[in-house]
Design a protein around this motif. Structure first.
Motif, PDB file in Angstrom:
ATOM      1  N   VAL A  79       0.740  -1.164  -0.277  1.00  0.00           N
ATOM      2  CA  VAL A  79       0.142   0.138  -0.137  1.00  0.00           C
ATOM      3  C   VAL A  79       0.782   1.393   0.040  1.00  0.00           C
ATOM      4  CG1 VAL A  79      -1.699   1.403   1.394  1.00  0.00           C
ATOM      5  CG2 VAL A  79      -2.005  -1.135   1.122  1.00  0.00           C
ATOM      6  N   ALA A  80       2.062   1.270   0.914  1.00  0.00           N
ATOM      7  CA  ALA A  80       2.845   2.490   0.997  1.00  0.00           C
ATOM      8  C   ALA A  80       3.598   2.480  -0.604  1.00  0.00           C
ATOM      9  CB  ALA A  80       3.813   1.998   2.030  1.00  0.00           C
TER      10      ALA A  80
ATOM     11  N   LEU B 299       2.517   1.758  -3.344  1.00  0.00           N
ATOM     12  CA  LEU B 299       1.318   2.309  -4.417  1.00  0.00           C
ATOM     13  C   LEU B 299       1.199   3.634  -4.294  1.00  0.00           C
ATOM     14  CD1 LEU B 299      -0.593   1.547  -6.586  1.00  0.00           C
ATOM     15  CD2 LEU B 299      -2.210   0.835  -4.693  1.00  0.00           C
ATOM     16  N   ASP B 300       0.975   4.177  -2.854  1.00  0.00           N
ATOM     17  CA  ASP B 300       0.850   5.409  -2.548  1.00  0.00           C
ATOM     18  C   ASP B 300       2.009   6.353  -3.177  1.00  0.00           C
ATOM     19  OD1 ASP B 300      -0.611   7.727  -1.504  1.00  0.00           O
ATOM     20  OD2 ASP B 300       0.731   7.484   0.364  1.00  0.00           O
ATOM     21  N   MET B 301       3.051   5.769  -2.805  1.00  0.00           N
ATOM     22  CA  MET B 301       4.308   6.754  -3.422  1.00  0.00           C
ATOM     23  C   MET B 301       4.270   6.624  -4.780  1.00  0.00           C
ATOM     24  SD  MET B 301       7.527   5.671  -0.991  1.00  0.00           S
ATOM     25  CE  MET B 301       7.490   3.872  -1.106  1.00  0.00           C
TER      26      MET B 301
ATOM     27  N   ILE C  37       1.608   6.649  -7.089  1.00  0.00           N
ATOM     28  CA  ILE C  37       0.561   7.224  -7.417  1.00  0.00           C
ATOM     29  C   ILE C  37       1.057   9.020  -7.162  1.00  0.00           C
ATOM     30  CG2 ILE C  37      -1.800   8.381  -6.731  1.00  0.00           C
ATOM     31  CD1 ILE C  37      -2.321   5.415  -6.234  1.00  0.00           C
ATOM     32  N   VAL C  38       1.690   9.351  -6.175  1.00  0.00           N
ATOM     33  CA  VAL C  38       2.212  10.707  -5.883  1.00  0.00           C
ATOM     34  C   VAL C  38       3.365  10.985  -6.515  1.00  0.00           C
ATOM     35  CG1 VAL C  38       2.735  12.199  -4.129  1.00  0.00           C
ATOM     36  CG2 VAL C  38       0.887  10.862  -3.570  1.00  0.00           C
TER      37      VAL C  38
END
Length: 63
Positions: free
Chosen positions: A9-10, A12-14, A16-17
């Motif tokens: 999840v981390a 994927l979040d990195m 996306i941003v």
């Protein structure tokens, strides 16, 4: 499914941003470099023969 994998999840979040941010920064650098190159060409082309007004008539000619 993905909730059990906090590292994923981390990541994927990195992504996306981070990916759009890096793309934007690279695009800005390329754009600025192209503009600097255009300005150098324009400055090299500035000459009394290329003026659109009689030489000495414009206040910027006195610089």
């Amino acid at each position: 499914m993905i909730a059990g994998h906090p590292g994923l999840v981390a990541l994927l979040d990195m992504a996306i941003v981070g990916v759009p941010t890096v793309v934007f920064i690279v695009w800005q650098l390329v754009s600025i470099n192209r503009e600097i190159a255009r300005d150098k060409v324009r400055k090299a082309d500035d000459s009394p023969e290329g003026a659109r007004h009689p030489v000495g008539e414009h206040r910027l000619d006195d610089r």
